[in-house]
Design a protein around this motif. Structure first.
Motif, PDB file in Angstrom:
ATOM      1  N   UNK A 198       0.831  -1.205   0.000  1.00 24.37           N
ATOM      2  CA  UNK A 198       0.000   0.000   0.000  1.00 24.37           C
ATOM      3  C   UNK A 198       0.869   1.262   0.000  1.00 24.37           C
ATOM      4  N   UNK A 199       0.807   2.067  -1.055  1.00 29.48           N
ATOM      5  CA  UNK A 199       1.667   3.254  -1.150  1.00 29.48           C
ATOM      6  C   UNK A 199       1.327   4.349  -0.139  1.00 29.48           C
ATOM      7  N   UNK A 200       0.062   4.477   0.262  1.00 28.75           N
ATOM      8  CA  UNK A 200      -0.326   5.553   1.169  1.00 28.75           C
ATOM      9  C   UNK A 200       0.256   5.375   2.566  1.00 28.75           C
ATOM     10  N   UNK A 201       0.250   4.171   3.068  1.00 34.04           N
ATOM     11  CA  UNK A 201       0.756   3.903   4.412  1.00 34.04           C
ATOM     12  C   UNK A 201       2.257   4.148   4.491  1.00 34.04           C
ATOM     13  N   UNK A 202       2.973   3.810   3.444  1.00 33.91           N
ATOM     14  CA  UNK A 202       4.420   3.870   3.461  1.00 33.91           C
ATOM     15  C   UNK A 202       4.980   5.092   2.743  1.00 33.91           C
ATOM     16  N   UNK A 203       4.181   6.146   2.550  1.00 35.11           N
ATOM     17  CA  UNK A 203       4.632   7.326   1.819  1.00 35.11           C
ATOM     18  C   UNK A 203       5.879   7.979   2.430  1.00 35.11           C
ATOM     19  N   UNK A 204       5.966   8.169   3.757  1.00 34.10           N
ATOM     20  CA  UNK A 204       7.157   8.852   4.296  1.00 34.10           C
ATOM     21  C   UNK A 204       8.414   7.988   4.342  1.00 34.10           C
ATOM     22  N   UNK A 205       8.363   6.757   3.870  1.00 31.70           N
ATOM     23  CA  UNK A 205       9.505   5.850   3.795  1.00 31.70           C
ATOM     24  C   UNK A 205      10.075   5.518   5.191  1.00 31.70           C
ATOM     25  N   UNK A 206       9.263   4.897   6.056  1.00 30.28           N
ATOM     26  CA  UNK A 206       9.770   4.524   7.380  1.00 30.28           C
ATOM     27  C   UNK A 206      10.736   3.343   7.296  1.00 30.28           C
ATOM     28  N   UNK A 207      11.612   3.272   8.231  1.00 31.68           N
ATOM     29  CA  UNK A 207      12.601   2.197   8.334  1.00 31.68           C
ATOM     30  C   UNK A 207      13.534   2.135   7.131  1.00 31.68           C
ATOM     31  N   UNK A 208      13.533   3.143   6.284  1.00 29.04           N
ATOM     32  CA  UNK A 208      14.418   3.184   5.129  1.00 29.04           C
ATOM     33  C   UNK A 208      14.060   2.220   4.023  1.00 29.04           C
ATOM     34  N   UNK A 209      12.824   1.736   4.010  1.00 27.44           N
ATOM     35  CA  UNK A 209      12.386   0.790   2.990  1.00 27.44           C
ATOM     36  C   UNK A 209      11.649   1.573   1.908  1.00 27.44           C
ATOM     37  N   UNK A 210      12.122   1.489   0.688  1.00 27.09           N
ATOM     38  CA  UNK A 210      11.488   2.230  -0.394  1.00 27.09           C
ATOM     39  C   UNK A 210      10.278   1.473  -0.940  1.00 27.09           C
ATOM     40  N   UNK A 211       9.483   2.177  -1.735  1.00 29.92           N
ATOM     41  CA  UNK A 211       8.307   1.543  -2.338  1.00 29.92           C
ATOM     42  C   UNK A 211       8.704   0.406  -3.261  1.00 29.92           C
TER      43      UNK A 211
END
Length: 77
Positions: free
Chosen positions: A43-56
């Motif tokens: 899901x791109x919306x949940x991970x937009x700020x790039x937490x834990x350094x994991x990219x989309x």
């Protein structure tokens, strides 16, 4: 990449919901939970700020790998 993430996210979410609804065989609960996890990871919306350094891109590749490994889980032990 975001469009691919949305497509995979919705596809795995609906597949998990359908599998949870039907429960056709033993172990389907674990597979449904894995599909829900894949929907969350893609899901791109949940991970937009790039937490834990994991990219989309890394998340989408991980979800595609989980989906492609699904037939190995379905094989009898």
């Amino acid at each position: 990449m975001a469009l691919l993430g949305w497509i995979i996210s919705f596809g795995t979410l609906f597949a998990g919901l359908a599998l949870r609804q039907d429960m056709p065989a033993g172990g389907s609960t674990a597979i449904a939970n894995g599909l829900f996890m894949a929907a969350f990871l893609a899901c791109p919306t949940i991970w937009q700020p790039k937490p834990l350094g994991i990219s989309r891109g890394q998340r989408v590749v991980a979800v595609v790998a989980l989906i492609l490994c699904l037939p190995m889980v379905m094989l009898p032990a």
